[in-house]
Design a protein around this motif. Structure first.
Motif, PDB file in Angstrom:
ATOM      1  N   TRP A  45      -6.470  -0.491   6.901  1.00  6.68           N
ATOM      2  CA  TRP A  45      -6.794   0.761   6.365  1.00  6.68           C
ATOM      3  C   TRP A  45      -6.744   1.937   7.266  1.00  6.68           C
ATOM      4  O   TRP A  45      -6.759   3.131   6.951  1.00  6.68           O
ATOM      5  CB  TRP A  45      -8.453   0.370   6.228  1.00  6.68           C
ATOM      6  CG  TRP A  45      -9.254   0.290   7.304  1.00  6.68           C
ATOM      7  CD1 TRP A  45      -9.449  -0.891   7.946  1.00  6.68           C
ATOM      8  CD2 TRP A  45      -9.955   1.358   7.859  1.00  6.68           C
ATOM      9  NE1 TRP A  45     -10.366  -0.583   8.872  1.00  6.68           N
ATOM     10  CE2 TRP A  45     -10.735   0.911   9.008  1.00  6.68           C
ATOM     11  CE3 TRP A  45      -9.999   2.608   7.597  1.00  6.68           C
ATOM     12  CZ2 TRP A  45     -11.508   1.608   9.704  1.00  6.68           C
ATOM     13  CZ3 TRP A  45     -11.065   3.586   8.583  1.00  6.68           C
ATOM     14  CH2 TRP A  45     -11.573   2.984   9.655  1.00  6.68           C
ATOM     15  N   GLY A  66       0.714  -1.369   0.220  1.00  4.33           N
ATOM     16  CA  GLY A  66      -0.117   0.138   0.091  1.00  4.33           C
ATOM     17  C   GLY A  66       0.664   1.359  -0.105  1.00  4.33           C
ATOM     18  O   GLY A  66       0.143   2.444  -0.065  1.00  4.33           O
ATOM     19  N   HIS A 126      -3.675   3.981   6.587  1.00  2.40           N
ATOM     20  CA  HIS A 126      -4.027   4.926   5.216  1.00  2.40           C
ATOM     21  C   HIS A 126      -4.851   5.971   5.405  1.00  2.40           C
ATOM     22  O   HIS A 126      -4.701   7.204   5.013  1.00  2.40           O
ATOM     23  CB  HIS A 126      -4.615   4.236   4.373  1.00  2.40           C
ATOM     24  CG  HIS A 126      -3.705   2.961   3.677  1.00  2.40           C
ATOM     25  ND1 HIS A 126      -3.220   2.938   2.286  1.00  2.40           N
ATOM     26  CD2 HIS A 126      -3.219   1.572   3.928  1.00  2.40           C
ATOM     27  CE1 HIS A 126      -2.620   2.046   1.922  1.00  2.40           C
ATOM     28  NE2 HIS A 126      -2.410   1.214   3.097  1.00  2.40           N
ATOM     29  N   LEU A 172      -0.702   4.820  -1.446  1.00  2.00           N
ATOM     30  CA  LEU A 172      -0.760   5.815  -0.415  1.00  2.00           C
ATOM     31  C   LEU A 172       0.012   7.271  -1.101  1.00  2.00           C
ATOM     32  O   LEU A 172      -0.741   8.231  -0.893  1.00  2.00           O
ATOM     33  CB  LEU A 172      -0.406   5.417   0.843  1.00  2.00           C
ATOM     34  CG  LEU A 172      -0.557   6.392   2.033  1.00  2.00           C
ATOM     35  CD1 LEU A 172      -1.856   6.821   2.130  1.00  2.00           C
ATOM     36  CD2 LEU A 172      -0.030   5.924   3.332  1.00  2.00           C
ATOM     37  N   TYR A 213     -10.519   6.893  -2.000  1.00  2.00           N
ATOM     38  CA  TYR A 213      -9.487   5.710  -1.537  1.00  2.00           C
ATOM     39  C   TYR A 213      -9.702   5.371  -0.201  1.00  2.00           C
ATOM     40  O   TYR A 213      -9.378   4.071  -0.343  1.00  2.00           O
ATOM     41  CB  TYR A 213      -8.252   6.813  -1.870  1.00  2.00           C
ATOM     42  CG  TYR A 213      -6.980   6.204  -1.204  1.00  2.00           C
ATOM     43  CD1 TYR A 213      -6.271   5.289  -2.250  1.00  2.00           C
ATOM     44  CD2 TYR A 213      -6.488   6.134   0.087  1.00  2.00           C
ATOM     45  CE1 TYR A 213      -5.149   4.706  -1.797  1.00  2.00           C
ATOM     46  CE2 TYR A 213      -5.292   5.595   0.303  1.00  2.00           C
ATOM     47  CZ  TYR A 213      -4.599   4.741  -0.555  1.00  2.00           C
ATOM     48  OH  TYR A 213      -3.503   4.163  -0.346  1.00  2.00           O
ATOM     49  N   CYS A 214     -10.127   5.981   0.807  1.00  2.00           N
ATOM     50  CA  CYS A 214      -9.971   5.232   2.104  1.00  2.00           C
ATOM     51  C   CYS A 214     -11.219   4.380   1.941  1.00  2.00           C
ATOM     52  O   CYS A 214     -11.072   3.116   2.810  1.00  2.00           O
ATOM     53  CB  CYS A 214     -10.244   6.441   3.163  1.00  2.00           C
ATOM     54  SG  CYS A 214      -8.785   7.483   3.318  1.00  2.00           S
ATOM     55  N   VAL A 270      -9.734   1.363   0.466  1.00  2.00           N
ATOM     56  CA  VAL A 270      -8.762   0.396   1.226  1.00  2.00           C
ATOM     57  C   VAL A 270      -9.648  -0.434   2.528  1.00  2.00           C
ATOM     58  O   VAL A 270      -9.274  -1.449   2.645  1.00  2.00           O
ATOM     59  CB  VAL A 270      -7.806   1.498   1.873  1.00  2.00           C
ATOM     60  CG1 VAL A 270      -6.858   0.684   2.707  1.00  2.00           C
ATOM     61  CG2 VAL A 270      -7.074   2.067   0.755  1.00  2.00           C
TER      62      VAL A 270
END
Length: 664
Positions: free
Chosen positions: A551, A498, A554, A502, A528-529, A532
């Motif tokens: 997650w 990731g 992130h 990220l 995006y979040c 994830v």
């Protein structure tokens, strides 16, 4: 003179019938008979109650057995092996394939005489192997590499290809092929190295020979590939033994091809560089590094992390060299001595891809000259990175000549691209990397003019980051849109660690905020979040790697960066209006509260109170206000009057707001 040991001193006359006949027989021979053609045979005729024993250079035309010498074949009536009658038609015998190659000048006669001496006083197995190797040499030199490949698959690995003769049985083993490959590669490298050490004029005169050697290395590589592909698990140990040989063969081939191009252009001796000397070039690169370090964005990752962006090169060229692993290769004690013989004595034996201000540390970019560039790139690092190595050499050419008139040097890069099959897009991409590494405004403008021509899904993600650092968020957004990184697809998969994803996501958020698109930045962040979170469930039971892969890690990275840039750009008042969820709110609270302690004269802490008030969460707003009051009281006791005045003003504004919203 050819490089392989069996090669004659003078090249054969390929137009002659004897040469053509020998090559035709070699190309069409039944491969199971090839090892028999290489095996030394002695005359089996009886002479004066004892065996004749002389070397047999012919086979009987009637049955094809190599059983009689030329003299005995004229007086004997039957073959000693099969007892079939020898026809008396005036042509009782014909040359064996090996001897026919000697007669045609394809194999050195002096070498054969040495083989016979070894056979008289040494191990006959070695002599037969060397004779078979000589036939392989002829095949390699005459574009018959497929014959050797078929010998592996159709003979060595054929369970039915067996012999009761121990000498023939050994010739049927694949180890014989592997030994030939090692011998041939070392011989070619040795000969190529001698040419490299002979000076430019001699290298130019040997250019066609170098091209031939490069083709032969390519042939050996194809043989090695067939060997690895043909091996089963039962002989997997052989595969491990062959990998280093394949690597060295490919490196020698790739290095030779690059050297041939350099020789054709006389190592750029006749083309002026835009730098006065190596020292000025090196100083300019160090200044680029310093400029890039000064403008780069703060690292979003944990400083103790091994995946930190700080561990990646700040410049494109620095990162590219690190990705090749050249530095580790230079320090490897297991590196083959044969490969190092191709390296120029003046080229550095050590290399460091990190650019520092220390001129006397390990060598680094820029390379001292084109020869060192070729040695560093193509003799070290993994051979499967050849495309990246060619791109770095292109970068070097652009860097050396960019500001010079195109008529002086542009044909060089065009010829390099044509020689190695490099696309125009890759050519322009290397130029853009070079221009973006340059700190001048002229270089930046030219890079921006070229970006629409190279922007695609394959574009380097660092391009947008550098444009953002150099205050060109407009072009950074254009690049993101062209590369498809302006939005996050719900079908896109996050990489395993990731970190790369990220980093790219943070860049996309930075670009939008810098461009004034705060709402778009929030939508991208949330997409995006969410993606994830779908792929990774939070796992707080394991420390370290498990947490990093969750997650939550992130979300923390994205939120920290979002808050920091909004604070820097005075956009906190707009940021607090966005619909943050509970997990995001934790990081927003922490960022604003921590910054209020670092900079009590700024309104971030008060805006955190506003954030809670607007959501009718009066208790949280009151608690934040009280905490800030306690901190401000302590700060007022030890600060200047000017700062104290600003703190009181902010505190008074916040107190009035709290009184109005909560207690009114």
């Amino acid at each position: 003179m050819d490089a392989l040991p069996s090669s004659p001193r003078h090249p054969p006359k390929y137009g002659s019938a004897v040469v053509q006949n020998a090559l035709e027989q070699l190309a069409s021979i039944d491969l199971i008979k090839l090892c028999k053609e290489a095996k030394i045979e002695h005359c089996r005729a009886t002479r004066d109650l004892s065996s004749c024993g002389r070397y047999v250079h012919h086979v009987l035309t009637s049955c094809g057995h190599a059983s009689l010498c030329a003299e005995c074949s004229q007086r004997c009536d039957v073959c000693p092996i099969c007892r079939s009658p020898i026809t008396d038609n005036g042509n009782r015998v014909r040359f064996r394939l090996y001897d026919k190659c000697i007669e045609a000048g394809l194999i050195s006669k002096q070498l054969d005489e040495r083989f016979q001496e070894k056979e008289d006083y040494g191990n006959p197995v070695n002599t037969d192997v060397q004779r078979l190797h000589s036939l392989f040499d002829v095949a390699l030199q005459n574009n018959l590499t497929s014959l050797i490949c078929h010998y592996i698959t159709d003979v060595c690995l054929d369970d039915n290809a067996v012999s009761s003769d121990p000498l023939l049985a050994f010739l049927l083993d694949e180890v014989v092929i592997k030994d030939w490959c090692k011998r041939a590669v070392n011989a070619l490298i040795s000969e190529i190295g001698m040419i490299y050490r002979s000076g430019l004029e001699m290298m130019e005169s040997k250019l066609s020979q170098l091209q031939k050697f490069a083709a032969q290395l390519a042939g050996i590589y194809s043989v090695l590939e067939v060997m690895i592909a043909s091996f089963t698990e039962a002989v997997s140990a052989h595969v491990n033994d062959l990998h280093q040989l394949i690597e060295n063969t490919l490196k020698a081939k790739q290095h030779s091809e690059a050297m041939i191009w350099c020789i054709r252009h006389r190592f750029l001796q006749d083309i002026y560089s835009r730098y006065a000397d190596y020292t000025s070039w090196s100083s300019d690169v160090i200044q680029r590094k310093a400029s890039a370090e000064a403008r780069k964005w703060p690292d979003i990752f944990d400083k103790g992390s091994g995946d930190s962006e700080a561990n990646q090169g700040t410049l494109f060229i620095e990162q590219a060299l690190q990705n090749l692993g050249i530095e580790q290769s230079y320090r490897s004690e297991e590196e083959e001595a044969a490969i190092t013989r191709l390296q120029n004595e003046q080229s550095s034996s050590m290399f460091c891809s990190t650019i520092t201000a220390d001129h006397f540390s390990l060598n680094r970019y820029p390379f001292k000259n084109l020869r060192e560039a070729v040695d560093v790139l193509f003799l070290h690092g993994a051979s499967d990175m050849v495309i990246a190595k060619q791109a770095i050499l292109l970068y070097y050419l652009f860097d050396r000549h960019w500001t010079r008139p195109d008529s002086e040097w542009r044909y060089l890069v065009d010829d390099f691209a044509a020689t190695f099959g490099i696309t125009n897009r890759t050519l322009l991409e290397c130029l853009v990397f070079c221009l973006l590494d340059d700190y001048s405004s002229e270089a930046l403008e030219e890079a921006c003019s070229l970006l629409p021509k190279i922007s695609s899904k394959e574009a380097h993600p660092k391009i947008a980051q550098v444009l953002l650092e150099r205050q060109r968020p407009d072009m950074a957004l254009v690049v993101l849109k062209c590369t498809g990184r302006d939005s996050f697809s719900v079908t896109e998969s996050i990489e395993k660690d990731g970190i790369s994803s990220l980093s790219e996501a943070v860049t996309a958020v930075r670009v939008r905020i810098e461009h004034g698109h705060l709402t778009e930045a929030f939508v991208y962040h949330r997409s995006y979040c969410s993606r994830v979170k779908e792929q990774r469930a939070a796992d707080m039971t394991h420390a370290g790697d498990a947490l990093r892969s969750s997650w939550i890690y992130h979300v923390e990275g994205m939120m920290t960066e979002f808050c920091n840039i909004c604070i820097e750009r005075n956009l906190v008042d707009k940021m607090i209006d966005l619909p943050w969820d509970s997990e995001e709110e934790k990081h927003l609270h922490k960022s604003l509260f921590d910054y209020a302690h670092e900079m009590p004269t700024e309104p971030c802490g008060s805006l955190l109170v506003v954030y809670y008030l607007r959501r009718y969460r009066y208790l949280e707003a009151y608690e934040v206000d009280r905490s800030l009051q306690r901190f401000e009281q302590k700060k007022l006791e030890s600060t200047t009057e000017e700062i104290a005045s600003k703190i009181r003003k902010i505190a008074q504004w916040r107190e009035n707001l709290v009184q109005q919203e909560i207690f009114s």
